[in-house]
Design a protein around this motif. Structure first.
Motif, PDB file in Angstrom:
ATOM      1  N   SER A   1     -38.389 -43.082 -57.202  1.00 36.88           N
ATOM      2  CA  SER A   1     -38.534 -41.694 -57.644  1.00 36.88           C
ATOM      3  C   SER A   1     -37.204 -41.158 -58.176  1.00 36.88           C
ATOM      4  N   ARG A   2     -37.321 -40.139 -58.996  1.00 38.78           N
ATOM      5  CA  ARG A   2     -36.136 -39.482 -59.565  1.00 38.78           C
ATOM      6  C   ARG A   2     -35.227 -38.954 -58.445  1.00 38.78           C
ATOM      7  N   ALA A   3     -35.840 -38.377 -57.418  1.00 37.96           N
ATOM      8  CA  ALA A   3     -35.063 -37.843 -56.289  1.00 37.96           C
ATOM      9  C   ALA A   3     -34.305 -38.964 -55.583  1.00 37.96           C
ATOM     10  N   HIS A   4     -34.962 -40.102 -55.396  1.00 39.26           N
ATOM     11  CA  HIS A   4     -34.308 -41.241 -54.741  1.00 39.26           C
ATOM     12  C   HIS A   4     -33.156 -41.754 -55.600  1.00 39.26           C
ATOM     13  N   LEU A   5     -33.373 -41.864 -56.906  1.00 39.27           N
ATOM     14  CA  LEU A   5     -32.314 -42.317 -57.804  1.00 39.27           C
ATOM     15  C   LEU A   5     -31.134 -41.350 -57.790  1.00 39.27           C
ATOM     16  N   ASN A   6     -31.419 -40.043 -57.789  1.00 44.89           N
ATOM     17  CA  ASN A   6     -30.339 -39.048 -57.721  1.00 44.89           C
ATOM     18  C   ASN A   6     -29.533 -39.206 -56.445  1.00 44.89           C
ATOM     19  N   GLN A   7     -30.212 -39.467 -55.328  1.00 39.54           N
ATOM     20  CA  GLN A   7     -29.517 -39.674 -54.052  1.00 39.54           C
ATOM     21  C   GLN A   7     -28.620 -40.905 -54.102  1.00 39.54           C
ATOM     22  N   LEU A   8     -29.137 -41.998 -54.664  1.00 37.01           N
ATOM     23  CA  LEU A   8     -28.339 -43.216 -54.775  1.00 37.01           C
ATOM     24  C   LEU A   8     -27.106 -42.979 -55.640  1.00 37.01           C
ATOM     25  N   VAL A   9     -27.303 -42.308 -56.769  1.00 37.60           N
ATOM     26  CA  VAL A   9     -26.176 -42.016 -57.660  1.00 37.60           C
ATOM     27  C   VAL A   9     -25.141 -41.168 -56.933  1.00 37.60           C
ATOM     28  N   GLU A  10     -25.590 -40.135 -56.250  1.00 34.08           N
ATOM     29  CA  GLU A  10     -24.650 -39.277 -55.520  1.00 34.08           C
ATOM     30  C   GLU A  10     -23.868 -40.067 -54.472  1.00 34.08           C
ATOM     31  N   GLU A  11     -24.556 -40.967 -53.788  1.00 35.84           N
ATOM     32  CA  GLU A  11     -23.887 -41.803 -52.795  1.00 35.84           C
ATOM     33  C   GLU A  11     -22.805 -42.676 -53.442  1.00 35.84           C
ATOM     34  N   ALA A  12     -23.093 -43.190 -54.630  1.00 38.55           N
ATOM     35  CA  ALA A  12     -22.173 -44.103 -55.304  1.00 38.55           C
ATOM     36  C   ALA A  12     -20.971 -43.389 -55.917  1.00 38.55           C
ATOM     37  N   ILE A  13     -21.150 -42.154 -56.371  1.00 42.44           N
ATOM     38  CA  ILE A  13     -20.081 -41.488 -57.129  1.00 42.44           C
ATOM     39  C   ILE A  13     -19.401 -40.372 -56.351  1.00 42.44           C
ATOM     40  N   VAL A  14     -19.640 -40.297 -55.071  1.00 38.48           N
ATOM     41  CA  VAL A  14     -19.181 -39.180 -54.254  1.00 38.48           C
ATOM     42  C   VAL A  14     -17.676 -38.883 -54.408  1.00 38.48           C
TER      43      VAL A  14
ATOM     44  N   LEU B   1     -28.001 -52.680 -68.281  1.00 37.55           N
ATOM     45  CA  LEU B   1     -28.946 -51.723 -68.855  1.00 37.55           C
ATOM     46  C   LEU B   1     -30.086 -52.436 -69.577  1.00 37.55           C
ATOM     47  N   ASN B   2     -29.833 -53.657 -70.062  1.00 39.44           N
ATOM     48  CA  ASN B   2     -30.828 -54.413 -70.817  1.00 39.44           C
ATOM     49  C   ASN B   2     -31.429 -55.575 -70.038  1.00 39.44           C
ATOM     50  N   LEU B   3     -31.048 -55.740 -68.799  1.00 34.28           N
ATOM     51  CA  LEU B   3     -31.501 -56.873 -68.005  1.00 34.28           C
ATOM     52  C   LEU B   3     -32.932 -56.660 -67.521  1.00 34.28           C
TER      53      LEU B   3
ATOM     54  N   ILE C   1     -29.664 -51.033 -59.532  1.00 33.71           N
ATOM     55  CA  ILE C   1     -29.654 -51.201 -60.990  1.00 33.71           C
ATOM     56  C   ILE C   1     -30.385 -50.024 -61.626  1.00 33.71           C
ATOM     57  N   GLU C   2     -31.514 -49.632 -61.051  1.00 37.76           N
ATOM     58  CA  GLU C   2     -32.250 -48.485 -61.568  1.00 37.76           C
ATOM     59  C   GLU C   2     -31.422 -47.207 -61.450  1.00 37.76           C
ATOM     60  N   ALA C   3     -30.665 -47.068 -60.370  1.00 36.46           N
ATOM     61  CA  ALA C   3     -29.803 -45.892 -60.208  1.00 36.46           C
ATOM     62  C   ALA C   3     -28.729 -45.872 -61.299  1.00 36.46           C
ATOM     63  N   TYR C   4     -28.168 -47.032 -61.604  1.00 36.91           N
ATOM     64  CA  TYR C   4     -27.166 -47.120 -62.672  1.00 36.91           C
ATOM     65  C   TYR C   4     -27.797 -46.746 -64.013  1.00 36.91           C
ATOM     66  N   ARG C   5     -28.984 -47.246 -64.286  1.00 34.23           N
ATOM     67  CA  ARG C   5     -29.679 -46.917 -65.531  1.00 34.23           C
ATOM     68  C   ARG C   5     -29.962 -45.414 -65.601  1.00 34.23           C
ATOM     69  N   HIS C   6     -30.369 -44.847 -64.485  1.00 38.66           N
ATOM     70  CA  HIS C   6     -30.648 -43.412 -64.391  1.00 38.66           C
ATOM     71  C   HIS C   6     -29.381 -42.626 -64.702  1.00 38.66           C
ATOM     72  N   TRP C   7     -28.263 -43.028 -64.113  1.00 42.49           N
ATOM     73  CA  TRP C   7     -26.986 -42.374 -64.348  1.00 42.49           C
ATOM     74  C   TRP C   7     -26.582 -42.504 -65.820  1.00 42.49           C
ATOM     75  N   ALA C   8     -26.748 -43.693 -66.394  1.00 38.38           N
ATOM     76  CA  ALA C   8     -26.349 -43.935 -67.783  1.00 38.38           C
ATOM     77  C   ALA C   8     -27.167 -43.102 -68.777  1.00 38.38           C
ATOM     78  N   ARG C   9     -28.407 -42.783 -68.406  1.00 35.51           N
ATOM     79  CA  ARG C   9     -29.267 -41.957 -69.263  1.00 35.51           C
ATOM     80  C   ARG C   9     -28.918 -40.470 -69.137  1.00 35.51           C
ATOM     81  N   GLY C  10     -27.995 -40.164 -68.250  1.00 37.54           N
ATOM     82  CA  GLY C  10     -27.585 -38.769 -68.088  1.00 37.54           C
ATOM     83  C   GLY C  10     -28.386 -38.006 -67.061  1.00 37.54           C
ATOM     84  N   ARG C  11     -29.090 -38.744 -66.202  1.00 32.64           N
ATOM     85  CA  ARG C  11     -29.884 -38.183 -65.122  1.00 32.64           C
ATOM     86  C   ARG C  11     -30.747 -37.107 -65.664  1.00 32.64           C
TER      87      ARG C  11
END
Length: 118
Positions: A18-31, A93-95, A108-118
């Motif tokens: 989910s978008r919410a889960h991806l946002n949480q993962l991104v936040e955890e990674a870039i804190v 992103l292309n894998l 990987i999905e969290a990274y893709r989500h971040w790269a798309r600008g969330r």
């Protein structure tokens, strides 16, 4: 339902996350990140730490083994793929991800989500 490391409840095997889960993962990674380069490094580290390697997938219809994840000189996250003696870097992103997906593929999905600008 299972609780992820970030505390968000996700259905087991639910894909894409989910978008919410991806946002949480991104936040955890870039804190602790101050700029885009540090954010990318934070996401790379999470992928490197959580993705179960090696795993098999197909690139352009050809089976390959993803041996490791690397950060390129251009500061891109890439998968090092092998077929026989040949190795090639493919931007994460292309894998294409196999089914079933390897453990940690949500990063990987969290990274893709971040790269798309969330």
């Amino acid at each position: 339902m299972r609780r992820s490391r970030t505390g968000i409840r996700e259905k087991a095997g639910c894909w894409p996350p989910s978008r919410a889960h991806l946002n949480q993962l991104v936040e955890e990674a870039i804190v602790d990140s101050y700029n885009e380069s540090e954010q990318r490094c934070g996401l790379f580290t999470m992928i490197e730490d959580h993705l179960a390697l090696p795993f098999e997938t197909e690139v352009l219809g050809v089976p390959v083994t993803v041996e490791r994840i690397d950060l390129t000189e251009a500061n891109e996250v890439a998968a090092i793929c092998r077929r026989g003696r040949t190795r090639q870097r493919i931007n994460v992103l292309n894998l294409p991800l196999p089914i079933p997906r390897p453990e940690g593929a949500e990063w990987i999905e969290a990274y893709r989500h971040w790269a798309r600008g969330r």
